[in-house]
Design a protein around this motif. Structure first.
Motif, mmCIF file in Angstrom:
data_model
loop_
_atom_site.group_PDB
_atom_site.id
_atom_site.type_symbol
_atom_site.label_atom_id
_atom_site.label_comp_id
_atom_site.label_asym_id
_atom_site.label_seq_id
_atom_site.Cartn_x
_atom_site.Cartn_y
_atom_site.Cartn_z
ATOM 1 N N LEU A 1 -1.790 10.247 11.833
ATOM 2 C CA LEU A 1 -2.268 11.676 11.729
ATOM 3 C C LEU A 1 -2.753 12.213 10.407
ATOM 4 C CD1 LEU A 1 0.279 13.160 14.551
ATOM 5 C CD2 LEU A 1 -2.298 12.942 14.716
ATOM 6 N N VAL A 2 -2.071 11.775 9.404
ATOM 7 C CA VAL A 2 -2.512 12.343 8.123
ATOM 8 C C VAL A 2 -3.439 11.506 7.332
ATOM 9 C CG1 VAL A 2 -0.428 13.528 7.634
ATOM 10 C CG2 VAL A 2 -0.615 11.197 6.852
ATOM 11 N N SER A 3 -3.432 10.212 7.717
ATOM 12 C CA SER A 3 -4.478 9.332 6.792
ATOM 13 C C SER A 3 -5.572 8.930 7.794
ATOM 14 C CB SER A 3 -3.620 8.009 6.564
ATOM 15 O OG SER A 3 -3.222 7.106 7.697
ATOM 16 N N MET B 1 -1.124 14.043 1.299
ATOM 17 C CA MET B 1 -0.632 13.915 2.735
ATOM 18 C C MET B 1 0.148 12.753 3.001
ATOM 19 S SD MET B 1 -3.730 16.023 4.579
ATOM 20 C CE MET B 1 -3.206 15.902 6.080
ATOM 21 N N MET B 2 -0.403 11.702 2.725
ATOM 22 C CA MET B 2 0.281 10.392 2.852
ATOM 23 C C MET B 2 1.512 10.099 2.147
ATOM 24 S SD MET B 2 -2.962 7.419 3.194
ATOM 25 C CE MET B 2 -3.610 7.918 1.454
ATOM 26 N N LYS B 3 1.505 10.632 0.943
ATOM 27 C CA LYS B 3 2.820 10.696 0.167
ATOM 28 C C LYS B 3 4.136 11.312 0.820
ATOM 29 C CE LYS B 3 4.050 10.880 -4.657
ATOM 30 N NZ LYS B 3 3.559 11.428 -6.167
ATOM 31 N N PHE C 1 0.889 -1.112 -0.084
ATOM 32 C CA PHE C 1 0.069 -0.034 -0.093
ATOM 33 C C PHE C 1 0.979 1.217 -0.084
ATOM 34 C CE2 PHE C 1 -2.198 3.359 2.385
ATOM 35 C CZ PHE C 1 -3.367 3.698 1.470
ATOM 36 N N PHE C 2 1.864 1.249 0.835
ATOM 37 C CA PHE C 2 2.772 2.614 0.878
ATOM 38 C C PHE C 2 3.432 2.696 -0.557
ATOM 39 C CE2 PHE C 2 3.337 1.320 5.514
ATOM 40 C CZ PHE C 2 2.318 2.066 5.932
ATOM 41 N N SER C 3 3.864 1.721 -1.058
ATOM 42 C CA SER C 3 4.808 1.742 -2.375
ATOM 43 C C SER C 3 3.512 2.193 -3.592
ATOM 44 C CB SER C 3 5.016 0.483 -2.964
ATOM 45 O OG SER C 3 6.024 -0.231 -2.100
ATOM 46 N N SER C 4 2.289 1.705 -3.408
ATOM 47 C CA SER C 4 1.282 2.294 -4.263
ATOM 48 C C SER C 4 1.141 3.802 -3.997
ATOM 49 C CB SER C 4 0.056 1.658 -4.167
ATOM 50 O OG SER C 4 0.164 0.030 -4.262
#
Length: 213
Positions: free
Chosen positions: A128-130, A200-202, A54-57
């Motif tokens: 906090l951001v997601s 924000m997640m990026k 998921f983080f890579s996506s």
């Protein structure tokens, strides 16, 4: 002045319900956080693999179809509220509303608990951001709808089974109005999740990818 009196009367009549539902929700949050510690190493590793993908996506900008993201997010939120609305119109649905509130709290507690437990401070930043921004709207909307649904269900019991006098139309319209306003707020939340959350997640995912890999 009249509006302030109405608000004071509303809070006086429903304060105990808000406290009760709030305690149920917080209990769910604590339960979800505790459940993280009950996971087996294999389960934690499986979740870690999923999050790593998921983080890579997110970092690669896969979530760029904002229309699809908005539709999926809004559908998820509105289904939750509509289920509460339907349950509120049936007396037997009252305990199920409380179960939904508990489950919502458990999901949030588990998500944040796992991120913090597995990734430490970077996990907290990601939470906090997601998780936090949209839930500042989702949680109050959910609790308000739940309290209104419970109050309406209690009104049905008094009106139908205890043969008490009182109008049915006004409480029903107030109930539907609350759900409608919540739906509008959740549409705004879905827009935020579609347009702003991926950005924000990026910002945070590079740190998490390093830890997860």
């Amino acid at each position: 002045m009249k509006r302030n009196r109405s608000l004071q009367l509303y809070m006086k009549e429903h304060l105990s319900l808000y406290i009760f539902v709030g305690v149920i929700f917080i209990t769910g949050v604590v339960f979800g956080a505790v459940m993280v510690g009950a996971l087996s190493p294999e389960q934690k590793q499986e979740i870690l693999r999923y999050l790593s993908n998921f983080f890579s996506s997110v970092e690669q900008g896969v979530f760029t179809d904002v229309k699809s993201s908005f539709q999926q997010s809004f559908a998820l939120h509105i289904k939750w509220i509509l289920i509460i609305w339907v349950l509120g119109m049936s007396v037997i649905g009252l305990p199920l509303i409380l179960i939904l509130d508990f489950l919502k709290g458990a999901l949030i507690g588990f998500s944040v608990g796992y991120l913090v437990g597995q990734f430490s401070w970077p996990g907290l930043y990601f939470a906090l951001v997601s998780v936090a921004p949209q839930n500042l709207i989702i949680i109050p909307a959910l609790l308000i709808c739940s309290v209104t649904a419970i109050a309406f269900s209690i009104h049905l019991v008094k009106h139908r089974f205890m043969a008490r006098k009182g109008t049915f139309y006004e409480p029903f319209m107030r109930y539907c109005g609350t759900v409608l306003v919540s739906g509008i707020l959740l549409a705004g939340v879905a827009l935020f999740e579609a347009y702003v959350s991926p950005v924000m997640m990026k910002w945070v995912t590079p740190m998490l990818i390093t830890i997860a890999s």
